[in-house]
Write a protein that holds these residues in place. Structure first.
Motif, PDB file in Angstrom:
ATOM      1  N   THR A   2      -7.755  27.220  10.124  1.00 10.74           N
ATOM      2  CA  THR A   2      -7.727  26.192   9.049  1.00 10.74           C
ATOM      3  C   THR A   2      -8.494  25.044   9.425  1.00 10.74           C
ATOM      4  O   THR A   2      -9.127  24.885  10.496  1.00 10.74           O
ATOM      5  N   THR A   3      -8.611  24.025   8.365  1.00  8.66           N
ATOM      6  CA  THR A   3      -9.243  22.842   8.623  1.00  8.66           C
ATOM      7  C   THR A   3      -8.663  22.147   9.658  1.00  8.66           C
ATOM      8  O   THR A   3      -9.234  21.668  10.513  1.00  8.66           O
ATOM      9  N   GLU A   4      -7.129  22.083   9.603  1.00  6.27           N
ATOM     10  CA  GLU A   4      -6.736  21.230  10.610  1.00  6.27           C
ATOM     11  C   GLU A   4      -7.126  21.987  12.030  1.00  6.27           C
ATOM     12  O   GLU A   4      -7.054  21.210  13.040  1.00  6.27           O
ATOM     13  N   GLU A   5      -6.771  23.153  12.389  1.00  5.94           N
ATOM     14  CA  GLU A   5      -7.127  23.624  13.564  1.00  5.94           C
ATOM     15  C   GLU A   5      -8.648  23.526  13.764  1.00  5.94           C
ATOM     16  O   GLU A   5      -8.831  23.030  15.206  1.00  5.94           O
ATOM     17  N   ASN A   7     -10.650  21.057  13.091  1.00  6.67           N
ATOM     18  CA  ASN A   7     -10.708  19.409  13.543  1.00  6.67           C
ATOM     19  C   ASN A   7     -10.086  19.298  14.622  1.00  6.67           C
ATOM     20  O   ASN A   7     -10.443  18.451  15.615  1.00  6.67           O
ATOM     21  N   ALA A  79      -2.766  17.047  13.292  1.00  5.27           N
ATOM     22  CA  ALA A  79      -3.643  17.112  12.206  1.00  5.27           C
ATOM     23  C   ALA A  79      -3.083  17.239  10.894  1.00  5.27           C
ATOM     24  O   ALA A  79      -2.070  18.191  10.633  1.00  5.27           O
ATOM     25  N   GLY A  80      -3.482  16.530  10.040  1.00  5.69           N
ATOM     26  CA  GLY A  80      -3.130  16.882   8.531  1.00  5.69           C
ATOM     27  C   GLY A  80      -4.452  16.333   7.616  1.00  5.69           C
ATOM     28  O   GLY A  80      -4.997  15.453   7.951  1.00  5.69           O
ATOM     29  N   GLU A  82      -7.960  15.933   6.807  1.00  2.06           N
ATOM     30  CA  GLU A  82      -9.075  15.678   7.471  1.00  2.06           C
ATOM     31  C   GLU A  82      -8.938  14.415   8.562  1.00  2.06           C
ATOM     32  O   GLU A  82      -9.850  14.062   9.043  1.00  2.06           O
ATOM     33  N   ARG A  83      -7.654  14.362   8.946  1.00  4.11           N
ATOM     34  CA  ARG A  83      -7.424  13.381   9.956  1.00  4.11           C
ATOM     35  C   ARG A  83      -6.531  13.956  11.239  1.00  4.11           C
ATOM     36  O   ARG A  83      -5.892  14.984  11.048  1.00  4.11           O
ATOM     37  N   VAL A  84      -6.793  13.589  12.599  1.00  2.17           N
ATOM     38  CA  VAL A  84      -6.373  14.161  13.491  1.00  2.17           C
ATOM     39  C   VAL A  84      -6.001  12.981  14.536  1.00  2.17           C
ATOM     40  O   VAL A  84      -6.475  11.700  14.574  1.00  2.17           O
TER      41      VAL A  84
END
Length: 134
Positions: A2-5, A7, A79-80, A82-84
């Protein structure tokens, strides 16, 4: 992945690059061209600072003269979108005397680091650095 992973993985790799002494293009590759880094007031930067890419790269070069080594231990991360958000235990070994620390002495701090990503790169970074007394 995923994007979160992705990032989170990028954030950890970014800290490892800093720990390894990345400067120049080896550091710039983690950021967007218009990155903004904010460091909120702390013992080393009492008035805080706001930096763009050029200032980040210059600071990394200056840091090489002051720090002999750095270690970043990620204590927690989330992460959520586009933010980490990272909670980091930092240990730095100074190359030159700093305050009451002799060359070779260690500094420690807890950092709250918030990274905003765009297209897989860091577009914004906010640091809340809490240094142990030295």
């Amino acid at each position: 992945m995923t994007t979160e992973e992705q990032n989170l993985e990028t954030a950890r790799a970014y800290l490892a690059a800093i720990e390894g002494g990345a400067t120049g293009e080896a550091l710039a590759c983690w950021f967007t061209e218009d990155v903004v880094q904010e460091e909120f007031p702390n013992r080393l930067v009492p008035n805080g600072a706001r930096r763009g890419l050029a200032e980040l790269l210059e600071g990394a070069e200056r840091g090489q003269k002051v720090m002999q080594a750095q270690r970043y231990e990620v204590l927690s991360a989330m992460a959520g979108g586009e933010r980490v958000a990272l909670e980091v235990q930092w240990t730095g070994t100074v190359a030159i005397p700093l305050g009451s620390l002799p060359a070779g002495g260690q500094m420690r701090a807890r950092f709250g680091v918030f990274l905003d990503f765009r297209d897989g790169r860091i577009a914004a970074q906010r640091n809340y650095d809490c240094f142990d007394p030295w």
